[in-house]
Design an enzyme around this catalytic site. Structure first.
Site, PDB file in Angstrom:
ATOM      1  N   ILE B  87      -6.257   1.709   2.310  1.00  0.00           N
ATOM      2  CA  ILE B  87      -6.872   1.508   3.616  1.00  0.00           C
ATOM      3  C   ILE B  87      -7.758   0.267   3.601  1.00  0.00           C
ATOM      4  O   ILE B  87      -8.569   0.080   2.688  1.00  0.00           O
ATOM      5  CB  ILE B  87      -7.722   2.748   4.005  1.00  0.00           C
ATOM      6  CG1 ILE B  87      -6.839   3.999   3.997  1.00  0.00           C
ATOM      7  CG2 ILE B  87      -8.357   2.559   5.382  1.00  0.00           C
ATOM      8  CD1 ILE B  87      -7.626   5.287   3.975  1.00  0.00           C
ATOM      9  N   CYS B  88      -7.567  -0.583   4.613  1.00  0.00           N
ATOM     10  CA  CYS B  88      -8.413  -1.773   4.727  1.00  0.00           C
ATOM     11  C   CYS B  88      -9.546  -1.442   5.704  1.00  0.00           C
ATOM     12  O   CYS B  88      -9.361  -1.487   6.916  1.00  0.00           O
ATOM     13  CB  CYS B  88      -7.593  -2.951   5.238  1.00  0.00           C
ATOM     14  SG  CYS B  88      -8.554  -4.461   5.355  1.00  0.00           S
ATOM     15  N   LEU B  89     -10.683  -1.042   5.159  1.00  0.00           N
ATOM     16  CA  LEU B  89     -11.818  -0.631   5.993  1.00  0.00           C
ATOM     17  C   LEU B  89     -13.093  -1.160   5.333  1.00  0.00           C
ATOM     18  O   LEU B  89     -13.343  -0.875   4.155  1.00  0.00           O
ATOM     19  CB  LEU B  89     -11.840   0.910   6.109  1.00  0.00           C
ATOM     20  CG  LEU B  89     -12.928   1.539   6.958  1.00  0.00           C
ATOM     21  CD1 LEU B  89     -12.865   1.067   8.405  1.00  0.00           C
ATOM     22  CD2 LEU B  89     -12.842   3.061   6.917  1.00  0.00           C
TER      23      LEU B  89
END
Lengths: 111, 151
Positions: B87-89
């Site tokens: 996840i790109c967060l």
């Protein structure tokens, strides 16, 4: 004048005696609530009350000279408080308050 | 062996049980509190609605000073989810704060489903469709919602 007032008192006495007691208080328990006078009473990093030892110190059960746990509280200029132990680990990697992201500078330390 | 990270995770679990956020759930695996399984339900009024998306969360002994590794196990079609489920967060990387707990992580990912950020894409196809062809985007998302019931 003085006679008058004495008569009034007598009247009152009579009234009280004639009136039956509605109830009597037999037992009375007082309950007090208290909390620490700080803005955040729980360290948001380890989630333990700031006035108790942090999770790390509890695990290591560090004791100071007097046998008390030596885990102090630190307040930032932003008024957020944490355990000094928790905060000193965090500022090594990011010198910002974990709650408000302001540049971290210590306002005071202690209990 | 109880370390500060493990004790913190026990507190996270307690908080998650006592005050469960809507639409997410999570629990440590049976024999290792450092590895958690979680489920995020697709938020209402989004194409992810009704999906049951499974994730794994892996913590290190540096938690909560370092973020855990969070990954979708269910197949996802989302602008900010890599093909491997990563996840790109920002809050799981450079904007991490040690005040976050499992509850905060899961609710942040849940809101990422509702509000993708197509400007820092992890899945360029999903990002492009989200920006240029919303109908096709929603069709692809619905397919992964149905897939989530099976896997």
């Amino acid at each position: 004048m003085s006679e008058n007032s004495r008569m009034d008192e007598n009247d009152n006495d009579k009234k009280e005696v004639s009136q039956e007691k509605m109830f009597t208080l037999k037992k009375w328990n007082a309950v007090a609530m208290w909390s620490w006078d700080v803005e955040c009473d729980t360290c948001a990093i380890c989630r333990v009350q700031v006035m108790d030892a942090c999770l790390r110190c509890q695990a290591e059960s560090k004791k100071d000279f007097y046998g008390k746990q030596d885990c102090v509280v630190v307040w930032g200029e932003c008024n957020h408080s944490f355990h000094y132990c928790c905060m000193s680990l965090w500022v090594k990697q990011n010198n910002r308050c974990p709650l408000c992201q302001q540049e971290w500078s210590i306002q005071r330390m202690g209990k | 062996m109880s370390t500060p990270a493990r004790r913190r995770l026990m507190r996270d679990f307690k908080r998650l049980q006592e005050d469960p956020p809507t639409g997410v759930s999570g629990a440590p695996t049976d024999n290792n509190i450092m590895i958690w399984n979680a489920v995020i339900f697709g938020p209402h009024d989004t194409p992810f609605e009704d999906g049951t998306f499974k994730l794994t969360i892996e913590f290190t002994e540096e938690y909560p000073n370092k973020p855990p590794a969070v990954r979708f196990v269910s197949h996802m079609f989302h602008p900010n989810v890599y093909a491997d489920g990563g996840i790109c967060l920002d809050i799981l990387q450079n904007r991490w704060s040690p005040t976050y707990d499992v509850s905060a992580i899961l609710t942040s990912i849940q809101s990422l489903l509702s509000d993708p950020n197509p400007n820092s894409p992890a899945n360029s196809m999903a990002a492009q469709l989200y920006k240029e062809n919303r109908r096709e985007y929603e069709k692809r998302v619905k397919a992964c919602v149905e897939q989530s019931f099976i896997d």
